[in-house]
Design a protein around this motif. Structure first.
Motif, short mmCIF file in Angstrom:
data_model
loop_
_atom_site.label_atom_id
_atom_site.label_comp_id
_atom_site.label_asym_id
_atom_site.label_seq_id
_atom_site.Cartn_x
_atom_site.Cartn_y
_atom_site.Cartn_z
N ALA A 132 56.51 -41.04 45.80
CA ALA A 132 57.50 -41.48 44.80
C ALA A 132 56.80 -42.01 43.55
CB ALA A 132 58.42 -42.54 45.40
N LEU A 133 55.71 -42.73 43.74
CA LEU A 133 54.95 -43.25 42.60
C LEU A 133 54.33 -42.12 41.80
CD1 LEU A 133 54.14 -45.91 41.30
CD2 LEU A 133 52.11 -45.90 42.72
N TYR A 134 53.84 -41.11 42.49
CA TYR A 134 53.31 -39.93 41.81
C TYR A 134 54.40 -39.30 40.94
CZ TYR A 134 52.01 -35.06 41.10
OH TYR A 134 51.76 -33.84 40.54
N ALA A 135 55.60 -39.17 41.49
CA ALA A 135 56.71 -38.57 40.74
C ALA A 135 57.04 -39.40 39.50
CB ALA A 135 57.93 -38.42 41.64
N CYS A 136 57.03 -40.73 39.63
CA CYS A 136 57.30 -41.60 38.47
C CYS A 136 56.23 -41.42 37.39
CB CYS A 136 57.34 -43.06 38.90
SG CYS A 136 58.86 -43.59 39.67
N ALA A 137 54.97 -41.50 37.80
CA ALA A 137 53.89 -41.40 36.81
C ALA A 137 53.85 -40.01 36.17
CB ALA A 137 52.55 -41.72 37.48
N ARG A 138 54.12 -38.99 36.96
CA ARG A 138 54.14 -37.63 36.40
C ARG A 138 55.29 -37.49 35.41
NH1 ARG A 138 54.99 -31.88 39.38
NH2 ARG A 138 54.35 -30.63 37.60
N ARG A 139 56.41 -38.09 35.73
CA ARG A 139 57.58 -38.02 34.84
C ARG A 139 57.30 -38.76 33.53
NH1 ARG A 139 61.58 -37.98 31.99
NH2 ARG A 139 63.75 -38.04 32.57
N LEU A 140 56.59 -39.89 33.62
CA LEU A 140 56.30 -40.69 32.43
C LEU A 140 55.14 -40.14 31.62
CD1 LEU A 140 56.70 -44.28 33.86
CD2 LEU A 140 58.09 -43.22 32.07
N PHE A 141 54.12 -39.61 32.30
CA PHE A 141 52.90 -39.21 31.61
C PHE A 141 52.59 -37.74 31.85
CE2 PHE A 141 52.64 -43.76 32.59
CZ PHE A 141 52.65 -44.25 31.30
N THR B 94 60.35 -48.30 43.93
CA THR B 94 59.81 -47.13 43.24
C THR B 94 60.87 -46.04 43.12
OG1 THR B 94 57.65 -47.67 44.17
CG2 THR B 94 57.90 -45.49 43.22
N LEU B 95 61.65 -45.85 44.17
CA LEU B 95 62.73 -44.86 44.10
C LEU B 95 63.79 -45.27 43.07
CD1 LEU B 95 63.17 -43.98 47.88
CD2 LEU B 95 62.18 -42.53 46.08
N SER B 96 64.02 -46.56 42.94
CA SER B 96 64.96 -47.05 41.93
C SER B 96 64.44 -46.73 40.52
CB SER B 96 65.19 -48.55 42.09
OG SER B 96 66.10 -49.02 41.13
N ALA B 97 63.15 -46.97 40.30
CA ALA B 97 62.56 -46.64 39.00
C ALA B 97 62.65 -45.15 38.71
CB ALA B 97 61.11 -47.12 38.94
N LEU B 98 62.38 -44.34 39.72
CA LEU B 98 62.47 -42.89 39.56
C LEU B 98 63.90 -42.45 39.26
CD1 LEU B 98 60.98 -40.19 39.61
CD2 LEU B 98 61.37 -40.12 42.09
N ALA C 72 67.71 -50.20 44.46
CA ALA C 72 67.31 -51.56 44.04
C ALA C 72 67.93 -52.60 44.97
CB ALA C 72 67.73 -51.81 42.60
N ALA C 73 69.19 -52.43 45.31
CA ALA C 73 69.84 -53.35 46.24
C ALA C 73 69.23 -53.25 47.64
CB ALA C 73 71.34 -53.07 46.29
N SER C 74 68.78 -52.05 48.01
CA SER C 74 68.11 -51.89 49.31
C SER C 74 66.81 -52.66 49.35
CB SER C 74 67.84 -50.41 49.59
OG SER C 74 69.05 -49.70 49.69
N ALA C 75 66.09 -52.69 48.23
CA ALA C 75 64.85 -53.47 48.16
C ALA C 75 65.15 -54.95 48.35
CB ALA C 75 64.14 -53.23 46.83
N LEU C 76 66.22 -55.41 47.74
CA LEU C 76 66.62 -56.81 47.91
C LEU C 76 67.02 -57.10 49.35
CD1 LEU C 76 67.19 -59.56 46.64
CD2 LEU C 76 69.45 -58.71 46.01
N ALA C 77 67.58 -56.10 50.03
CA ALA C 77 67.95 -56.29 51.43
C ALA C 77 66.71 -56.51 52.31
CB ALA C 77 68.73 -55.08 51.94
N PHE C 78 65.57 -55.93 51.91
CA PHE C 78 64.33 -56.12 52.68
C PHE C 78 63.77 -57.52 52.49
CE2 PHE C 78 63.94 -51.43 52.70
CZ PHE C 78 63.69 -51.27 54.05
N GLY D 188 63.62 -57.89 41.82
CA GLY D 188 63.02 -57.27 40.65
C GLY D 188 63.60 -55.89 40.36
N GLY D 189 64.03 -55.20 41.39
CA GLY D 189 64.66 -53.89 41.19
C GLY D 189 65.96 -53.99 40.43
N LEU D 190 66.76 -54.99 40.73
CA LEU D 190 68.01 -55.17 40.00
C LEU D 190 67.74 -55.61 38.56
CD1 LEU D 190 70.20 -56.85 42.76
CD2 LEU D 190 70.25 -54.47 41.98
#
Length: 190
Positions: free
Chosen positions: A16-25, A62-66, A80-86, A92-94
């Motif tokens: 997922a992080l790879y997908a974010c960085a590839r999308r941004l850069f 990371t999935l929320s950012a993507l 983002a809400a799922s991250a808060l559930a953990f 920070g996601g929200l």
């Protein structure tokens, strides 16, 4: 079993992080970002090998950012809400969803979609808490205990944050360097 599941979770986060960085850069930056994350997420200083809650929070963040990068507001709110559930640090996601909403000047449709994802997760959490521990006990244990100051490992939240940053400084320097390179390349393209 929990460590094996944690390792699989880190693999998914790396992708997922790879997908974010590839999308941004670009693809090279995405590969470098994924490699750095894979290396750092398993170091003893970060405690990635222990499969603690932080290991599991990073994937939905990371999935929320993507999802935000791709304009998928419902999925951004849901993850983002799922991250808060953990863990509470998943808040920070929200914050990111709200900041991205302001940055993109998104309209009411985006707001409703993101809120729909958040409400769905919150509803499932409340339903589970009410059926397992009772709603009052659940709310006290999840939110009110911390808000009342019942748990504070340091005297001050700012000091606690500084201590955590100081403990992981070796991870931040190369990441900040890589981000500086990526942003300078991006600026030249504009």
């Amino acid at each position: 079993a929990i460590r094996f599941w944690g390792a699989l979770w880190i693999v998914a986060t790396t992708l997922a992080l790879y997908a974010c960085a590839r999308r941004l850069f670009d693809q090279r930056t995405g590969a470098a970002t994924a490699l750095l994350f894979a290396l750092y997420s398993s170091t003893p200083a970060i405690e990635g090998f222990t499969a603690n809650a932080e290991t599991f929070v990073v994937l939905p963040l990371t999935l929320s950012a993507l999802a935000l990068l791709n304009g998928r507001w419902f999925w951004a709110g849901l993850t983002a809400a799922s991250a808060l559930a953990f863990k509470p640090s998943g808040l920070g996601g929200l914050v990111l969803v709200g900041a991205w909403w302001l940055y993109m000047r998104a309209g009411w449709k985006a707001t409703l979609r993101a809120a729909g994802g958040v409400v769905l997760v919150a509803g499932v959490m409340l339903l589970h808490g009410a059926s397992s521990a009772g709603l009052a006990n659940y709310l006290h244990n999840v939110a009110l205990f911390r808000l009342a100051g019942g748990y504070q490992p340091y005297d001050n939240a700012a000091i606690a944050a500084l201590v955590r940053w100081a403990e992981t400084w070796t991870a931040w320097l190369p990441l900040l360097w890589l981000m500086g390179i990526a942003f300078s390349r991006r600026r030249r393209e504009w």
